[in-house]
Design a protein around this motif. Structure first.
Motif, PDB file in Angstrom:
ATOM      1  N   ASN A   1       0.830  -1.208   0.000  1.00 53.57           N
ATOM      2  CA  ASN A   1       0.000   0.000   0.000  1.00 53.57           C
ATOM      3  C   ASN A   1       0.864   1.257   0.000  1.00 53.57           C
ATOM      4  OD1 ASN A   1      -2.514  -1.318  -0.047  1.00 53.57           O
ATOM      5  ND2 ASN A   1      -2.607  -1.444   2.177  1.00 53.57           N
ATOM      6  N   LEU A   2       1.902   1.264   0.816  1.00 51.02           N
ATOM      7  CA  LEU A   2       2.801   2.421   0.845  1.00 51.02           C
ATOM      8  C   LEU A   2       3.434   2.658  -0.520  1.00 51.02           C
ATOM      9  CD1 LEU A   2       4.618   1.885   4.283  1.00 51.02           C
ATOM     10  CD2 LEU A   2       2.740   3.467   3.763  1.00 51.02           C
TER      11      LEU A   2
ATOM     12  N   LYS B   1      -4.863   9.025 -14.342  1.00 53.74           N
ATOM     13  CA  LYS B   1      -6.129   8.613 -13.732  1.00 53.74           C
ATOM     14  C   LYS B   1      -5.950   7.338 -12.914  1.00 53.74           C
ATOM     15  CE  LYS B   1     -10.912   7.465 -14.735  1.00 53.74           C
ATOM     16  NZ  LYS B   1     -11.936   7.277 -15.761  1.00 53.74           N
ATOM     17  N   VAL B   2      -5.261   6.355 -13.472  1.00 52.93           N
ATOM     18  CA  VAL B   2      -5.016   5.108 -12.739  1.00 52.93           C
ATOM     19  C   VAL B   2      -4.193   5.411 -11.481  1.00 52.93           C
ATOM     20  CG1 VAL B   2      -3.862   2.852 -12.804  1.00 52.93           C
ATOM     21  CG2 VAL B   2      -5.237   3.596 -14.748  1.00 52.93           C
ATOM     22  N   GLY B   3      -3.194   6.267 -11.602  1.00 53.42           N
ATOM     23  CA  GLY B   3      -2.394   6.650 -10.439  1.00 53.42           C
ATOM     24  C   GLY B   3      -3.252   7.239  -9.330  1.00 53.42           C
ATOM     25  N   ALA B   4      -4.185   8.110  -9.695  1.00 51.06           N
ATOM     26  CA  ALA B   4      -5.070   8.730  -8.698  1.00 51.06           C
ATOM     27  C   ALA B   4      -5.976   7.687  -8.044  1.00 51.06           C
ATOM     28  CB  ALA B   4      -5.908   9.828  -9.356  1.00 51.06           C
ATOM     29  N   ILE B   5      -6.454   6.736  -8.829  1.00 53.50           N
ATOM     30  CA  ILE B   5      -7.301   5.672  -8.278  1.00 53.50           C
ATOM     31  C   ILE B   5      -6.504   4.813  -7.300  1.00 53.50           C
ATOM     32  CG2 ILE B   5      -8.539   3.538  -8.876  1.00 53.50           C
ATOM     33  CD1 ILE B   5      -9.396   5.030 -11.498  1.00 53.50           C
ATOM     34  N   LEU B   6      -5.259   4.506  -7.655  1.00 55.70           N
ATOM     35  CA  LEU B   6      -4.416   3.714  -6.764  1.00 55.70           C
ATOM     36  C   LEU B   6      -4.174   4.439  -5.449  1.00 55.70           C
ATOM     37  CD1 LEU B   6      -1.718   2.174  -9.144  1.00 55.70           C
ATOM     38  CD2 LEU B   6      -3.906   1.222  -8.431  1.00 55.70           C
ATOM     39  N   VAL B   7      -3.888   5.722  -5.516  1.00 60.18           N
ATOM     40  CA  VAL B   7      -3.678   6.496  -4.281  1.00 60.18           C
ATOM     41  C   VAL B   7      -4.928   6.440  -3.420  1.00 60.18           C
ATOM     42  CG1 VAL B   7      -3.296   8.814  -3.333  1.00 60.18           C
ATOM     43  CG2 VAL B   7      -1.914   8.021  -5.249  1.00 60.18           C
ATOM     44  N   ARG B   8      -6.073   6.701  -4.022  1.00 61.25           N
ATOM     45  CA  ARG B   8      -7.335   6.711  -3.270  1.00 61.25           C
ATOM     46  C   ARG B   8      -7.623   5.350  -2.634  1.00 61.25           C
ATOM     47  NH1 ARG B   8     -12.063   6.702  -7.091  1.00 61.25           N
ATOM     48  NH2 ARG B   8     -11.609   4.483  -6.961  1.00 61.25           N
TER      49      ARG B   8
ATOM     50  N   HIS C   1      -5.669   2.529  -2.277  1.00 60.78           N
ATOM     51  CA  HIS C   1      -4.657   1.950  -1.379  1.00 60.78           C
ATOM     52  C   HIS C   1      -4.579   2.728  -0.063  1.00 60.78           C
ATOM     53  CE1 HIS C   1      -3.110  -1.410  -3.677  1.00 60.78           C
ATOM     54  NE2 HIS C   1      -3.312  -0.676  -4.760  1.00 60.78           N
ATOM     55  N   THR C   2      -4.918   3.997  -0.080  1.00 59.12           N
ATOM     56  CA  THR C   2      -4.996   4.750   1.176  1.00 59.12           C
ATOM     57  C   THR C   2      -6.129   4.187   2.032  1.00 59.12           C
ATOM     58  OG1 THR C   2      -4.073   6.740   0.153  1.00 59.12           O
ATOM     59  CG2 THR C   2      -5.350   7.049   2.187  1.00 59.12           C
ATOM     60  N   LYS C   3      -7.276   3.936   1.416  1.00 57.97           N
ATOM     61  CA  LYS C   3      -8.414   3.348   2.150  1.00 57.97           C
ATOM     62  C   LYS C   3      -8.081   1.952   2.651  1.00 57.97           C
ATOM     63  CE  LYS C   3     -12.088   5.793  -0.332  1.00 57.97           C
ATOM     64  NZ  LYS C   3     -13.198   5.644  -1.297  1.00 57.97           N
ATOM     65  N   LEU C   4      -7.502   1.123   1.777  1.00 60.36           N
ATOM     66  CA  LEU C   4      -7.139  -0.236   2.187  1.00 60.36           C
ATOM     67  C   LEU C   4      -6.149  -0.211   3.346  1.00 60.36           C
ATOM     68  CD1 LEU C   4      -6.736  -2.024  -1.273  1.00 60.36           C
ATOM     69  CD2 LEU C   4      -8.536  -2.445   0.426  1.00 60.36           C
ATOM     70  N   ASP C   5      -5.205   0.711   3.292  1.00 58.97           N
ATOM     71  CA  ASP C   5      -4.171   0.746   4.317  1.00 58.97           C
ATOM     72  C   ASP C   5      -4.716   1.173   5.678  1.00 58.97           C
ATOM     73  OD1 ASP C   5      -1.448   0.016   4.672  1.00 58.97           O
ATOM     74  OD2 ASP C   5      -1.003   2.123   5.086  1.00 58.97           O
ATOM     75  N   ILE C   6      -5.745   1.973   5.684  1.00 56.34           N
ATOM     76  CA  ILE C   6      -6.369   2.334   6.970  1.00 56.34           C
ATOM     77  C   ILE C   6      -6.859   1.068   7.654  1.00 56.34           C
ATOM     78  CG2 ILE C   6      -8.380   3.472   8.013  1.00 56.34           C
ATOM     79  CD1 ILE C   6      -7.982   5.707   5.846  1.00 56.34           C
ATOM     80  N   GLY C   7      -7.520   0.199   6.901  1.00 61.12           N
ATOM     81  CA  GLY C   7      -8.001  -1.062   7.463  1.00 61.12           C
ATOM     82  C   GLY C   7      -6.867  -1.972   7.897  1.00 61.12           C
ATOM     83  N   VAL C   8      -5.801  -2.027   7.108  1.00 68.15           N
ATOM     84  CA  VAL C   8      -4.647  -2.867   7.457  1.00 68.15           C
ATOM     85  C   VAL C   8      -4.028  -2.380   8.768  1.00 68.15           C
ATOM     86  CG1 VAL C   8      -2.291  -3.515   6.766  1.00 68.15           C
ATOM     87  CG2 VAL C   8      -4.145  -3.588   5.091  1.00 68.15           C
TER      88      VAL C   8
END
Length: 177
Positions: free
Chosen positions: A48-49, A69-76, A78-85
């Protein structure tokens, strides 16, 4: 020698866990992460980092709109996923690394070396493709062999997000080829 020690430590841990299992309540056993569960959380966090940094770089350095666009989606995502992790790791007492792994840092640097050139987008997309394929393998491994039900559930929940990222990456690769 280190590998032998790790195997011995893992075997000892497995034996102790098997001996203690009849004494432990089923819910306590499900809440205790096994060595592979903790390794999964650490690896996914580092992934995620890496994705957050890499996606940020693409937003700044990519030439193609779909790469940005894909880069922005990944940031959004993976930031959400990482909060859960991070929440799950804290709950389970797993200490997470603070940065991407050395191999991930090297991959980011190799792509960034192409920033400002026509090869950046293709290099970025190729790196992301490989990373997401590896992440899906890691997730599938956790889902099938993970010991902790919460970690397995988190892996199952993340799988469609990562699979969708791979679809977006490949669609962008086709678009810019």
């Amino acid at each position: 020698m280190i590998a032998v020690r790790r195997i011995a430590a893992t075997a000892t841990l497995a034996a102790l866990t098997a001996l203690a299992a009849p004494m432990a309540a089923p819910s306590a056993l499900a809440a205790t992460p096994g060595p592979d569960d903790a390794s999964f959380l650490k690896a996914i966090h580092q992934g995620n980092l890496e994705e957050i940094e890499s996606g940020t770089n693409a937003g700044r350095d990519a030439k193609a709109a779909c790469t940005k666009k894909v880069g922005a989606i990944l940031v959004r995502d993976h930031t959400k996923l990482d909060i859960g992790v991070k929440e799950l790791a804290a709950k389970l007492g797993v200490t997470l690394p603070t940065a991407p792994s050395p191999a991930q840092r090297k991959a980011i640097a190799a792509v960034q070396a192409k920033a400002g050139t026509s090869g950046y987008d293709a290099a970025w997309l190729k790196n992301e493709d490989m990373g997401h394929v590896e992440t899906l393998k890691l997730i599938d491994q956790e889902v099938s062999t993970g010991r902790n039900s919460q970690v397995r559930a988190a892996a199952q929940a993340a799988r469609p997000v990562v699979a969708r990222h791979l679809e977006l990456i490949r669609a962008c690769e086709r678009k810019i080829s």
